[in-house]
Design a protein around this motif. Structure first.
Motif, PDB file in Angstrom:
ATOM      1  N   GLN A  86     -64.851 -57.860  59.581  1.00  0.00           N
ATOM      2  CA  GLN A  86     -64.685 -58.517  58.301  1.00  0.00           C
ATOM      3  C   GLN A  86     -63.207 -58.545  57.941  1.00  0.00           C
ATOM      4  O   GLN A  86     -62.490 -57.575  58.151  1.00  0.00           O
ATOM      5  CB  GLN A  86     -65.476 -57.804  57.208  1.00  0.00           C
ATOM      6  N   VAL A  87     -62.763 -59.673  57.415  1.00  0.00           N
ATOM      7  CA  VAL A  87     -61.373 -59.850  57.016  1.00  0.00           C
ATOM      8  C   VAL A  87     -61.312 -59.987  55.507  1.00  0.00           C
ATOM      9  O   VAL A  87     -62.015 -60.801  54.922  1.00  0.00           O
ATOM     10  CB  VAL A  87     -60.768 -61.098  57.676  1.00  0.00           C
ATOM     11  N   GLN A  88     -60.464 -59.199  54.898  1.00  0.00           N
ATOM     12  CA  GLN A  88     -60.230 -59.328  53.464  1.00  0.00           C
ATOM     13  C   GLN A  88     -58.833 -59.888  53.234  1.00  0.00           C
ATOM     14  O   GLN A  88     -57.868 -59.425  53.859  1.00  0.00           O
ATOM     15  CB  GLN A  88     -60.392 -57.982  52.766  1.00  0.00           C
ATOM     16  N   LEU A  89     -58.760 -60.865  52.349  1.00  0.00           N
ATOM     17  CA  LEU A  89     -57.496 -61.531  52.047  1.00  0.00           C
ATOM     18  C   LEU A  89     -57.198 -61.398  50.564  1.00  0.00           C
ATOM     19  O   LEU A  89     -58.077 -61.660  49.724  1.00  0.00           O
ATOM     20  CB  LEU A  89     -57.576 -63.012  52.426  1.00  0.00           C
ATOM     21  N   VAL A  90     -55.970 -61.025  50.249  1.00  0.00           N
ATOM     22  CA  VAL A  90     -55.575 -60.857  48.851  1.00  0.00           C
ATOM     23  C   VAL A  90     -54.282 -61.625  48.603  1.00  0.00           C
ATOM     24  O   VAL A  90     -53.234 -61.305  49.174  1.00  0.00           O
ATOM     25  CB  VAL A  90     -55.375 -59.379  48.492  1.00  0.00           C
ATOM     26  N   GLU A  91     -54.382 -62.644  47.744  1.00  0.00           N
ATOM     27  CA  GLU A  91     -53.215 -63.453  47.401  1.00  0.00           C
ATOM     28  C   GLU A  91     -52.468 -62.858  46.220  1.00  0.00           C
ATOM     29  O   GLU A  91     -53.058 -62.173  45.374  1.00  0.00           O
ATOM     30  CB  GLU A  91     -53.622 -64.893  47.037  1.00  0.00           C
ATOM     31  N   SER A  92     -51.189 -63.162  46.153  1.00  0.00           N
ATOM     32  CA  SER A  92     -50.360 -62.775  45.013  1.00  0.00           C
ATOM     33  C   SER A  92     -49.191 -63.749  44.916  1.00  0.00           C
ATOM     34  O   SER A  92     -48.923 -64.513  45.852  1.00  0.00           O
ATOM     35  CB  SER A  92     -49.857 -61.345  45.166  1.00  0.00           C
ATOM     36  N   GLY A  93     -48.518 -63.723  43.771  1.00  0.00           N
ATOM     37  CA  GLY A  93     -47.315 -64.520  43.609  1.00  0.00           C
ATOM     38  C   GLY A  93     -47.461 -65.769  42.771  1.00  0.00           C
ATOM     39  O   GLY A  93     -46.486 -66.488  42.533  1.00  0.00           O
ATOM     40  N   GLY A  94     -48.675 -66.058  42.320  1.00  0.00           N
ATOM     41  CA  GLY A  94     -48.853 -67.233  41.487  1.00  0.00           C
ATOM     42  C   GLY A  94     -48.239 -67.035  40.110  1.00  0.00           C
ATOM     43  O   GLY A  94     -47.810 -65.940  39.747  1.00  0.00           O
ATOM     44  N   GLY A  95     -48.185 -68.125  39.356  1.00  0.00           N
ATOM     45  CA  GLY A  95     -47.628 -68.031  38.013  1.00  0.00           C
ATOM     46  C   GLY A  95     -47.292 -69.390  37.461  1.00  0.00           C
ATOM     47  O   GLY A  95     -47.751 -70.418  37.958  1.00  0.00           O
ATOM     48  N   LEU A  96     -46.469 -69.389  36.425  1.00  0.00           N
ATOM     49  CA  LEU A  96     -46.050 -70.605  35.738  1.00  0.00           C
ATOM     50  C   LEU A  96     -44.611 -70.923  36.135  1.00  0.00           C
ATOM     51  O   LEU A  96     -43.741 -70.046  36.091  1.00  0.00           O
ATOM     52  CB  LEU A  96     -46.154 -70.413  34.226  1.00  0.00           C
ATOM     53  N   VAL A  97     -44.365 -72.171  36.495  1.00  0.00           N
ATOM     54  CA  VAL A  97     -43.027 -72.592  36.887  1.00  0.00           C
ATOM     55  C   VAL A  97     -42.782 -73.995  36.350  1.00  0.00           C
ATOM     56  O   VAL A  97     -43.729 -74.768  36.173  1.00  0.00           O
ATOM     57  CB  VAL A  97     -42.868 -72.546  38.423  1.00  0.00           C
ATOM     58  N   GLN A  98     -41.542 -74.316  36.086  1.00  0.00           N
ATOM     59  CA  GLN A  98     -41.202 -75.651  35.603  1.00  0.00           C
ATOM     60  C   GLN A  98     -41.067 -76.622  36.775  1.00  0.00           C
ATOM     61  O   GLN A  98     -40.845 -76.209  37.923  1.00  0.00           O
ATOM     62  CB  GLN A  98     -39.896 -75.612  34.825  1.00  0.00           C
ATOM     63  N   THR A  99     -41.187 -77.882  36.493  1.00  0.00           N
ATOM     64  CA  THR A  99     -40.976 -78.917  37.510  1.00  0.00           C
ATOM     65  C   THR A  99     -39.622 -78.710  38.177  1.00  0.00           C
ATOM     66  O   THR A  99     -38.617 -78.487  37.503  1.00  0.00           O
ATOM     67  CB  THR A  99     -41.041 -80.313  36.877  1.00  0.00           C
ATOM     68  N   GLY A 100     -39.634 -78.765  39.507  1.00  0.00           N
ATOM     69  CA  GLY A 100     -38.423 -78.550  40.279  1.00  0.00           C
ATOM     70  C   GLY A 100     -38.183 -77.111  40.672  1.00  0.00           C
ATOM     71  O   GLY A 100     -37.277 -76.816  41.458  1.00  0.00           O
ATOM     72  N   GLY A 101     -38.991 -76.208  40.134  1.00  0.00           N
ATOM     73  CA  GLY A 101     -38.836 -74.793  40.415  1.00  0.00           C
ATOM     74  C   GLY A 101     -39.491 -74.367  41.713  1.00  0.00           C
ATOM     75  O   GLY A 101     -40.037 -75.188  42.465  1.00  0.00           O
ATOM     76  N   SER A 102     -39.454 -73.059  41.954  1.00  0.00           N
ATOM     77  CA  SER A 102     -39.968 -72.489  43.201  1.00  0.00           C
ATOM     78  C   SER A 102     -40.839 -71.268  42.926  1.00  0.00           C
ATOM     79  O   SER A 102     -40.621 -70.537  41.955  1.00  0.00           O
ATOM     80  CB  SER A 102     -38.810 -72.069  44.111  1.00  0.00           C
ATOM     81  N   LEU A 103     -41.800 -71.086  43.815  1.00  0.00           N
ATOM     82  CA  LEU A 103     -42.625 -69.883  43.825  1.00  0.00           C
ATOM     83  C   LEU A 103     -42.893 -69.530  45.278  1.00  0.00           C
ATOM     84  O   LEU A 103     -42.927 -70.418  46.140  1.00  0.00           O
ATOM     85  CB  LEU A 103     -43.968 -70.109  43.121  1.00  0.00           C
ATOM     86  N   ARG A 104     -43.131 -68.261  45.528  1.00  0.00           N
ATOM     87  CA  ARG A 104     -43.561 -67.831  46.861  1.00  0.00           C
ATOM     88  C   ARG A 104     -44.872 -67.072  46.728  1.00  0.00           C
ATOM     89  O   ARG A 104     -44.944 -66.056  46.029  1.00  0.00           O
ATOM     90  CB  ARG A 104     -42.526 -66.959  47.561  1.00  0.00           C
ATOM     91  N   LEU A 105     -45.882 -67.581  47.412  1.00  0.00           N
ATOM     92  CA  LEU A 105     -47.172 -66.913  47.457  1.00  0.00           C
ATOM     93  C   LEU A 105     -47.240 -66.015  48.682  1.00  0.00           C
ATOM     94  O   LEU A 105     -46.665 -66.330  49.733  1.00  0.00           O
ATOM     95  CB  LEU A 105     -48.308 -67.935  47.510  1.00  0.00           C
ATOM     96  N   SER A 106     -47.951 -64.920  48.531  1.00  0.00           N
ATOM     97  CA  SER A 106     -48.194 -64.005  49.651  1.00  0.00           C
ATOM     98  C   SER A 106     -49.690 -63.807  49.803  1.00  0.00           C
ATOM     99  O   SER A 106     -50.445 -63.879  48.825  1.00  0.00           O
ATOM    100  CB  SER A 106     -47.526 -62.654  49.407  1.00  0.00           C
ATOM    101  N   CYS A 107     -50.106 -63.540  51.029  1.00  0.00           N
ATOM    102  CA  CYS A 107     -51.510 -63.249  51.310  1.00  0.00           C
ATOM    103  C   CYS A 107     -51.543 -62.099  52.300  1.00  0.00           C
ATOM    104  O   CYS A 107     -51.107 -62.258  53.445  1.00  0.00           O
ATOM    105  CB  CYS A 107     -52.210 -64.474  51.866  1.00  0.00           C
TER     106      CYS A 107
END
Length: 125
Positions: free
Chosen positions: A1-22
Motif C-alpha cells: 500500500q502506498v500513502q501519499l501526502v501533499e503539502s504546499g498549497g495556498g493562496l497566490v496572486q496571478t503571476g506568482g509561484s507555489l511549490r507543491l510537495s508529495c
C-alpha cells in the motif's frame, strides 16, 4: 500500500509561484511513476504533469507546459510540482498520484493506483 501526502498549497496572486510537495510512504518509490492532477469546482479531474519511474522523463498538459515543472527526489520519497506564472485558471485541488512502472505517459486518472488527499491552490486575479 502506498500513502501519499501533499503539502504546499495556498493562496497566490496571478503571476506568482507555489511549490507543491508529495511525500510517499513506500520502500520502492523509485519504481513508481508519479503524477499531478487538479480539479476545479464543477469540473472533472484533469492531468497536469507526470514524471517517469525510470530516467526521470517528464510530460505536461499543454495548459501548464513552460510554467510548471515536475521533479522527484528518490532519496526523500518526494515528488514536487513547481508552479510559476500562475493564472486564475490554475485554481483547484491538486492531487498527487502514483502507479508502479506504468506505460508512458500516463495521462488518465484511471491509470494511477494511489492518490493523496489533495491540497487547495487558489490563484487570485
Amino acid at each position: 500500500q502506498v500513502q501519499l501526502v501533499e503539502s504546499g498549497g495556498g493562496l497566490v496572486q496571478t503571476g506568482g509561484s507555489l511549490r507543491l510537495s508529495c511525500a510517499a510512504s513506500v520502500r520502492t518509490f523509485s519504481r513508481y511513476t508519479m503524477g499531478w492532477f487538479r480539479q476545479a469546482p464543477g469540473r472533472e479531474r484533469e492531468f497536469v504533469a507526470a514524471i517517469a519511474w525510470s530516467g526521470g522523463s517528464t510530460y505536461y498538459a499543454g495548459s501548464v507546459k513552460g510554467r510548471f515543472t515536475i521533479s522527484r527526489d528518490n532519496a526523500k520519497n518526494t515528488v514536487y510540482l513547481q508552479m510559476n506564472s500562475q493564472k486564475p485558471t490554475d485554481t483547484g485541488v491538486y492531487y498527487c498520484a502514483a502507479v508502479y512502472e506504468s506505460r508512458w505517459p500516463p495521462v488518465r486518472s484511471s491509470e494511477f493506483d494511489y492518490w493523496g488527499q489533495g491540497t487547495q491552490v487558489t490563484v487570485s486575479s
